[in-house]
Design a protein around this motif. Structure first.
Motif, PDB file in Angstrom:
ATOM      1  N   ASN A  47       0.822  -1.205   0.000  1.00 34.84           N
ATOM      2  CA  ASN A  47       0.000   0.000   0.000  1.00 34.84           C
ATOM      3  C   ASN A  47       0.862   1.263   0.000  1.00 34.84           C
ATOM      4  OD1 ASN A  47      -2.803   1.078   0.123  1.00 34.84           O
ATOM      5  ND2 ASN A  47      -2.077   1.972   2.041  1.00 34.84           N
ATOM      6  N   GLU A  48       1.984   1.213   0.705  1.00 35.23           N
ATOM      7  CA  GLU A  48       2.885   2.368   0.715  1.00 35.23           C
ATOM      8  C   GLU A  48       3.431   2.643  -0.683  1.00 35.23           C
ATOM      9  OE1 GLU A  48       3.760   4.550   3.335  1.00 35.23           O
ATOM     10  OE2 GLU A  48       1.946   3.573   4.077  1.00 35.23           O
ATOM     11  N   ILE A  49       3.757   1.596  -1.408  1.00 36.31           N
ATOM     12  CA  ILE A  49       4.242   1.754  -2.787  1.00 36.31           C
ATOM     13  C   ILE A  49       3.140   2.331  -3.670  1.00 36.31           C
ATOM     14  CG2 ILE A  49       5.091   0.528  -4.830  1.00 36.31           C
ATOM     15  CD1 ILE A  49       6.422  -1.464  -2.915  1.00 36.31           C
ATOM     16  N   LEU A  50       1.930   1.833  -3.477  1.00 35.32           N
ATOM     17  CA  LEU A  50       0.799   2.312  -4.264  1.00 35.32           C
ATOM     18  C   LEU A  50       0.526   3.789  -3.988  1.00 35.32           C
ATOM     19  CD1 LEU A  50      -1.686  -0.689  -3.847  1.00 35.32           C
ATOM     20  CD2 LEU A  50      -0.150  -0.231  -5.745  1.00 35.32           C
ATOM     21  N   LEU A  51       0.625   4.187  -2.720  1.00 38.69           N
ATOM     22  CA  LEU A  51       0.385   5.585  -2.355  1.00 38.69           C
ATOM     23  C   LEU A  51       1.408   6.520  -2.996  1.00 38.69           C
ATOM     24  CD1 LEU A  51      -0.531   5.220   1.438  1.00 38.69           C
ATOM     25  CD2 LEU A  51      -2.046   6.005  -0.381  1.00 38.69           C
ATOM     26  N   LEU A  52       2.634   6.039  -3.148  1.00 38.66           N
ATOM     27  CA  LEU A  52       3.681   6.842  -3.776  1.00 38.66           C
ATOM     28  C   LEU A  52       3.423   7.038  -5.270  1.00 38.66           C
ATOM     29  CD1 LEU A  52       6.894   5.379  -2.090  1.00 38.66           C
ATOM     30  CD2 LEU A  52       5.965   7.674  -1.780  1.00 38.66           C
ATOM     31  N   TRP A  53       2.823   6.037  -5.906  1.00 41.56           N
ATOM     32  CA  TRP A  53       2.642   6.085  -7.362  1.00 41.56           C
ATOM     33  C   TRP A  53       1.331   6.740  -7.778  1.00 41.56           C
ATOM     34  CZ3 TRP A  53       5.476   5.883 -11.543  1.00 41.56           C
ATOM     35  CH2 TRP A  53       4.865   5.674 -12.778  1.00 41.56           C
ATOM     36  N   GLU A  54       0.259   6.439  -7.084  1.00 39.09           N
ATOM     37  CA  GLU A  54      -1.054   6.950  -7.479  1.00 39.09           C
ATOM     38  C   GLU A  54      -1.279   8.376  -6.967  1.00 39.09           C
ATOM     39  OE1 GLU A  54      -3.849   2.979  -7.822  1.00 39.09           O
ATOM     40  OE2 GLU A  54      -3.803   4.037  -5.907  1.00 39.09           O
ATOM     41  N   PRO A  55      -1.837   9.258  -7.804  1.00 40.39           N
ATOM     42  CA  PRO A  55      -2.176  10.610  -7.330  1.00 40.39           C
ATOM     43  C   PRO A  55      -3.360  10.538  -6.368  1.00 40.39           C
ATOM     44  CG  PRO A  55      -3.019  10.262  -9.537  1.00 40.39           C
ATOM     45  CD  PRO A  55      -2.175   9.058  -9.218  1.00 40.39           C
ATOM     46  N   ALA A  56      -3.475  11.522  -5.509  1.00 45.24           N
ATOM     47  CA  ALA A  56      -4.575  11.540  -4.545  1.00 45.24           C
ATOM     48  C   ALA A  56      -5.917  11.674  -5.272  1.00 45.24           C
ATOM     49  CB  ALA A  56      -4.385  12.688  -3.569  1.00 45.24           C
ATOM     50  N   PRO A  57      -6.973  11.052  -4.748  1.00 45.59           N
ATOM     51  CA  PRO A  57      -8.285  11.146  -5.390  1.00 45.59           C
ATOM     52  C   PRO A  57      -8.793  12.590  -5.416  1.00 45.59           C
ATOM     53  CG  PRO A  57      -8.228   9.360  -3.779  1.00 45.59           C
ATOM     54  CD  PRO A  57      -6.986  10.156  -3.572  1.00 45.59           C
ATOM     55  N   THR A  58      -9.590  12.895  -6.421  1.00 48.94           N
ATOM     56  CA  THR A  58     -10.197  14.223  -6.564  1.00 48.94           C
ATOM     57  C   THR A  58     -11.688  14.130  -6.267  1.00 48.94           C
ATOM     58  OG1 THR A  58      -8.612  14.822  -8.298  1.00 48.94           O
ATOM     59  CG2 THR A  58     -10.605  16.146  -8.136  1.00 48.94           C
ATOM     60  N   ALA A  59     -12.182  15.000  -5.408  1.00 49.23           N
ATOM     61  CA  ALA A  59     -13.612  15.029  -5.120  1.00 49.23           C
ATOM     62  C   ALA A  59     -14.360  15.512  -6.359  1.00 49.23           C
ATOM     63  CB  ALA A  59     -13.887  15.950  -3.938  1.00 49.23           C
ATOM     64  N   ILE A  60     -15.443  14.846  -6.699  1.00 50.51           N
ATOM     65  CA  ILE A  60     -16.215  15.235  -7.887  1.00 50.51           C
ATOM     66  C   ILE A  60     -16.725  16.668  -7.753  1.00 50.51           C
ATOM     67  CG2 ILE A  60     -18.350  14.787  -9.168  1.00 50.51           C
ATOM     68  CD1 ILE A  60     -17.884  11.852  -8.825  1.00 50.51           C
ATOM     69  N   SER A  61     -17.057  17.077  -6.526  1.00 48.83           N
ATOM     70  CA  SER A  61     -17.556  18.437  -6.303  1.00 48.83           C
ATOM     71  C   SER A  61     -16.502  19.489  -6.621  1.00 48.83           C
ATOM     72  CB  SER A  61     -18.017  18.585  -4.850  1.00 48.83           C
ATOM     73  OG  SER A  61     -16.944  18.326  -3.946  1.00 48.83           O
ATOM     74  N   ALA A  62     -15.216  19.097  -6.593  1.00 55.02           N
ATOM     75  CA  ALA A  62     -14.131  20.043  -6.853  1.00 55.02           C
ATOM     76  C   ALA A  62     -13.768  20.130  -8.333  1.00 55.02           C
ATOM     77  CB  ALA A  62     -12.892  19.650  -6.046  1.00 55.02           C
ATOM     78  N   VAL A  63     -14.354  19.260  -9.153  1.00 53.97           N
ATOM     79  CA  VAL A  63     -14.049  19.240 -10.593  1.00 53.97           C
ATOM     80  C   VAL A  63     -14.808  20.345 -11.304  1.00 53.97           C
ATOM     81  CG1 VAL A  63     -14.182  17.888 -12.712  1.00 53.97           C
ATOM     82  CG2 VAL A  63     -13.638  16.758 -10.545  1.00 53.97           C
ATOM     83  N   GLN A  64     -14.082  21.147 -12.080  1.00 55.77           N
ATOM     84  CA  GLN A  64     -14.720  22.189 -12.877  1.00 55.77           C
ATOM     85  C   GLN A  64     -15.415  21.546 -14.089  1.00 55.77           C
ATOM     86  OE1 GLN A  64     -14.819  25.504 -12.021  1.00 55.77           O
ATOM     87  NE2 GLN A  64     -13.878  24.752 -10.127  1.00 55.77           N
ATOM     88  N   PRO A  65     -16.473  22.141 -14.601  1.00 56.71           N
ATOM     89  CA  PRO A  65     -17.166  21.586 -15.773  1.00 56.71           C
ATOM     90  C   PRO A  65     -16.231  21.471 -16.981  1.00 56.71           C
ATOM     91  CG  PRO A  65     -18.532  23.227 -14.697  1.00 56.71           C
ATOM     92  CD  PRO A  65     -17.182  23.328 -14.064  1.00 56.71           C
ATOM     93  N   HIS A  66     -16.313  20.344 -17.672  1.00 52.55           N
ATOM     94  CA  HIS A  66     -15.519  20.103 -18.880  1.00 52.55           C
ATOM     95  C   HIS A  66     -16.463  19.746 -20.025  1.00 52.55           C
ATOM     96  CE1 HIS A  66     -12.326  19.903 -15.903  1.00 52.55           C
ATOM     97  NE2 HIS A  66     -11.428  19.855 -16.865  1.00 52.55           N
ATOM     98  N   ASP A  67     -16.000  19.986 -21.228  1.00 51.65           N
ATOM     99  CA  ASP A  67     -16.830  19.702 -22.394  1.00 51.65           C
ATOM    100  C   ASP A  67     -16.866  18.215 -22.725  1.00 51.65           C
ATOM    101  OD1 ASP A  67     -17.464  22.537 -23.383  1.00 51.65           O
ATOM    102  OD2 ASP A  67     -15.294  22.581 -23.151  1.00 51.65           O
ATOM    103  N   VAL A  68     -15.711  17.552 -22.590  1.00 47.22           N
ATOM    104  CA  VAL A  68     -15.623  16.137 -22.962  1.00 47.22           C
ATOM    105  C   VAL A  68     -14.889  15.349 -21.881  1.00 47.22           C
ATOM    106  CG1 VAL A  68     -14.853  14.479 -24.703  1.00 47.22           C
ATOM    107  CG2 VAL A  68     -15.499  16.794 -25.392  1.00 47.22           C
ATOM    108  N   GLY A  69     -15.457  14.217 -21.522  1.00 44.67           N
ATOM    109  CA  GLY A  69     -14.782  13.274 -20.633  1.00 44.67           C
ATOM    110  C   GLY A  69     -14.218  12.147 -21.482  1.00 44.67           C
ATOM    111  N   ILE A  70     -12.925  11.912 -21.392  1.00 42.39           N
ATOM    112  CA  ILE A  70     -12.274  10.856 -22.179  1.00 42.39           C
ATOM    113  C   ILE A  70     -12.112   9.631 -21.298  1.00 42.39           C
ATOM    114  CG2 ILE A  70     -10.295  10.264 -23.621  1.00 42.39           C
ATOM    115  CD1 ILE A  70      -9.679  13.341 -23.647  1.00 42.39           C
ATOM    116  N   LEU A  71     -12.851   8.596 -21.596  1.00 43.55           N
ATOM    117  CA  LEU A  71     -12.811   7.359 -20.814  1.00 43.55           C
ATOM    118  C   LEU A  71     -11.944   6.332 -21.538  1.00 43.55           C
ATOM    119  CD1 LEU A  71     -13.714   5.258 -18.702  1.00 43.55           C
ATOM    120  CD2 LEU A  71     -15.843   4.993 -19.995  1.00 43.55           C
TER     121      LEU A  71
END
Length: 255
Positions: free
Chosen positions: A56-80
């Motif tokens: 888990n420590e290795i994973l925490l170093l590599w993965e960026p912290a999660p982003t709250a959906i409420s903090a996301v600004q509106p975007h025109d296109v979501g690329i999945l």
């Protein structure tokens, strides 16, 4: 061919591959002292690779912290980006069997429902290595989104990509043609974000990253987190494989 060779090579340097190689060497060597040392080394590697806290420590170093959906600004296109979102080898084909990375779909759906993205571009083709799939991942994802209330006209498909670099190059063609100079939100597994961002930036497409399918969790310390377990090894293997992929892309000049 590149994908097959890459996956075989990657397996050999991953936790499971290393343990297998060490065990085979320990069993086949005629030197009993060396065999004993190899077995001890294998046990040490096994404990490290299967230790929940260390992994888990290795994973925490590599993965960026999660982003709250409420903090996301509106975007025109979501690329999945696709890849493991659907179990394409399971029958009956009329059913939609969600795969290990299906949180990518779930997060995309939440972002759309909350008005954070207006259109959804699904990018990814089927890589045929272990036989021909029963269904197409990209089609099944689109079908799932429509069933969940996303209008068909808000979904765009890019089905030619076989890897992350092609995700970026092929998506860039669609974005620059149909959605020029707009805001794009890139949605993929958290452990895959670094490589995906690099690929899109390389083709001059500025994206806002949004992680999903997190392998890491908040840091917890207890006796149970130091006991060997199979799941941490599987998670660590995914991240280590991604790190190798990122390095190979960097060497090739793709990120």
């Amino acid at each position: 061919m590149y994908d097959i060779v890459s996956k075989v090579f990657t397996f050999c340097i991953m936790p499971a591959g290393i343990i297998c190689i060490l065990l085979i060497y320990a069993i086949t060597t005629k030197n009993r002292t060396k065999s004993r040392k190899l077995l001890i080394t294998t046990l040490i590697f096994f404990y490290i690779f299967s230790n929940p806290f260390i992994c888990n420590e290795i994973l925490l170093l590599w993965e960026p912290a999660p982003t709250a959906i409420s903090a996301v600004q509106p975007h025109d296109v979501g690329i999945l980006l696709t890849g493991g979102c659907i179990n394409t080898f399971q029958e009956p084909a009329e059913n939609i069997f969600l795969g290990m990375s299906s949180d990518r779909i779930g997060q995309t759906l939440q972002l759309y429902k909350k008005g954070k993205i207006k259109k959804i571009l699904i990018s990814g083709g089927d890589v045929i290595i272990a036989g021909k799939p029963v269904t197409s991942e990209i089609d099944q994802i689109a079908k799932y989104l429509v069933m969940s209330g996303v209008p068909q006209e808000d979904i765009y498909l890019e089905s030619l990509s076989k890897n992350t670099r092609e995700n970026a190059t092929n998506s860039a063609l669609i974005l620059k043609k149909q959605f020029p100079n707009q805001k794009y939100l890139l949605i993929t597994s958290a452990f895959h974000l670094r490589r995906a961002i690099g690929c899109f930036e390389k083709v001059n497409v500025k994206v806002t990253p949004f992680g999903s399918h997190y392998l890491s969790s908040q840091r917890r310390i207890g006796l149970i987190h130091f006991l060997p377990w199979a799941d941490p090894m599987a998670r660590l293997q995914l991240v280590l494989r991604e790190i190798v992929g990122y390095i190979s892309y960097w060497i090739a000049g793709w990120v």
